[in-house]
Design an enzyme around this catalytic site. Structure first.
Site, PDB file in Angstrom:
ATOM      1  N   SER A   1       0.821  -1.210   0.000  1.00 52.50           N
ATOM      2  CA  SER A   1       0.000   0.000   0.000  1.00 52.50           C
ATOM      3  C   SER A   1       0.859   1.266   0.000  1.00 52.50           C
ATOM      4  CB  SER A   1      -0.909   0.014   1.239  1.00 52.50           C
ATOM      5  OG  SER A   1      -1.709  -1.135   1.258  1.00 52.50           O
TER       6      SER A   1
HETATM    7  N1  SAM Z   1      -0.247  -5.533   4.262  1.00 54.61           N
HETATM    8  C1  SAM Z   1       0.344  -5.742   2.971  1.00 54.61           C
HETATM    9  C2  SAM Z   1       1.679  -5.081   2.805  1.00 54.61           C
HETATM   10  O1  SAM Z   1       2.103  -4.333   3.700  1.00 54.61           O
HETATM   11  O2  SAM Z   1       2.332  -5.332   1.779  1.00 54.61           O
HETATM   12  C3  SAM Z   1      -0.627  -5.335   1.893  1.00 54.61           C
HETATM   13  C4  SAM Z   1      -0.790  -6.418   0.898  1.00 54.61           C
HETATM   14  S1  SAM Z   1      -2.049  -6.387  -0.318  1.00 54.61           S
HETATM   15  C5  SAM Z   1      -2.763  -4.802  -0.364  1.00 54.61           C
HETATM   16  C6  SAM Z   1      -3.296  -7.456   0.401  1.00 54.61           C
HETATM   17  C7  SAM Z   1      -2.870  -8.861   0.699  1.00 54.61           C
HETATM   18  O3  SAM Z   1      -4.006  -9.558   1.217  1.00 54.61           O
HETATM   19  C8  SAM Z   1      -2.395  -9.668  -0.495  1.00 54.61           C
HETATM   20  O4  SAM Z   1      -1.116 -10.175  -0.252  1.00 54.61           O
HETATM   21  C9  SAM Z   1      -3.432 -10.788  -0.621  1.00 54.61           C
HETATM   22  O5  SAM Z   1      -2.909 -12.012  -1.096  1.00 54.61           O
HETATM   23  C10 SAM Z   1      -3.897 -10.904   0.815  1.00 54.61           C
HETATM   24  N2  SAM Z   1      -5.197 -11.563   1.007  1.00 54.61           N
HETATM   25  C11 SAM Z   1      -6.331 -11.458   0.273  1.00 54.61           C
HETATM   26  N3  SAM Z   1      -7.303 -12.229   0.785  1.00 54.61           N
HETATM   27  C12 SAM Z   1      -6.765 -12.840   1.891  1.00 54.61           C
HETATM   28  C13 SAM Z   1      -7.268 -13.750   2.857  1.00 54.61           C
HETATM   29  N4  SAM Z   1      -8.529 -14.217   2.810  1.00 54.61           N
HETATM   30  N5  SAM Z   1      -6.453 -14.147   3.849  1.00 54.61           N
HETATM   31  C14 SAM Z   1      -5.169 -13.710   3.918  1.00 54.61           C
HETATM   32  N6  SAM Z   1      -4.626 -12.853   3.029  1.00 54.61           N
HETATM   33  C15 SAM Z   1      -5.422 -12.407   2.037  1.00 54.61           C
END
Ligand code: SAM
Length: 218
Positions: free
Chosen positions: A66
């Site tokens: 993000s």
């Molecule tokens: N917090 C992260 C960072 O600092 O890089 C942001 C990553 S991105 C915006 C969102 C993440 O959520 C992705 O890596 C995606 O694979 C993960 N995601 C989506 N659905 C998910 C779920 N049900 N459980 C765990 N992770 C999930």
């Protein structure tokens, strides 16, 4: 911590001053964490020189790290204390978890994409983030055997807040999460006290999809 170059330290100072403080983030613990965590280590080498820009960046597998301001704003919304245990759904690059880990006691973070989970776990080990616990699973069902949490952050968007996450939030706990359709969401902050759940809207945002049992289906 790995050697930090002067170049990146200066870029980080400018990021905190111009992108974060200037937009109203004032929590000193959040500002100090954003100043400390080496964001350029959480992106691929090819993108390091863009790591302190005012935008999200790709991290592989169609996912993103993000924008720095969003990380700061969501972290501030959690009103973290040094003894807090925090659940993060969506480990991704690990950057958001590292920022929280600088402030809170322990971070429990869940990722559903195996390659990201493995890569980021190795990075946490390399950077010696001993207070970050990782898990490879569907975060929409939370982490019941570690609940309740003082704070929960979801870093992917869903149509609703999974009720099971509210059950895993302590009384006095805070939750922040993007809620909306697949293209645009509203950042929602919840506070749970003895009377129930209190909700506030923080503004529009755009996140990747939260995919799972209590999110979007693939
Ligand atoms: N917090 C992260 C960072 O600092 O890089 C942001 C990553 S991105 C915006 C969102 C993440 O959520 C992705 O890596 C995606 O694979 C993960 N995601 C989506 N659905 C998910 C779920 N049900 N459980 C765990 N992770 C999930």
């Amino acid at each position: 911590m790995e050697a930090d170059s002067l170049k990146y330290r200066r870029q980080r100072e400018a990021m905190v001053r111009k992108q974060i403080e200037a937009r109203g983030v004032s929590d000193s613990a959040v500002l100090a964490a954003m100043q400390k965590v080496q964001r350029h280590l959480f992106v691929s080498e090819a993108l390091r020189d863009q790591a302190y820009g005012d935008y999200p960046l790709p991290i592989g597998d169609g996912q993103t790290i993000s924008q720095p301001y969003i990380v700061a704003e969501m972290t501030q919304a959690l009103q973290l204390n040094p003894d807090d245990r925090v659940l993060e759904i969506g480990t991704g690059s690990g950057y958001q978890a590292a920022v929280i880990a600088e402030i809170a006691f322990r971070v429990y973070t869940i990722e559903r994409i195996h390659s990201l989970f493995v890569k980021t776990r190795a990075l946490f080990d390399r950077l010696k983030y001993h207070n970050i616990v990782t898990r490879y699973s569907d975060g929409t069902t939370g982490w019941s055997d570690q609940a309740p949490f003082d704070a929960i952050m979801v870093t992917a968007g869903a149509p609703d807040i999974p009720p099971i996450l509210l059950q895993q939030l302590a009384v006095g706990g805070r939750l922040v999460m993007p809620v909306g359709d697949q293209h645009v969401q509203e950042l929602i902050k919840l506070y749970r006290d003895a009377d129930g759940i209190h909700q506030t809207k923080m503004g529009g945002c755009r996140f990747v999809k939260l995919i799972g049992e209590h999110g979007w289906h693939e």
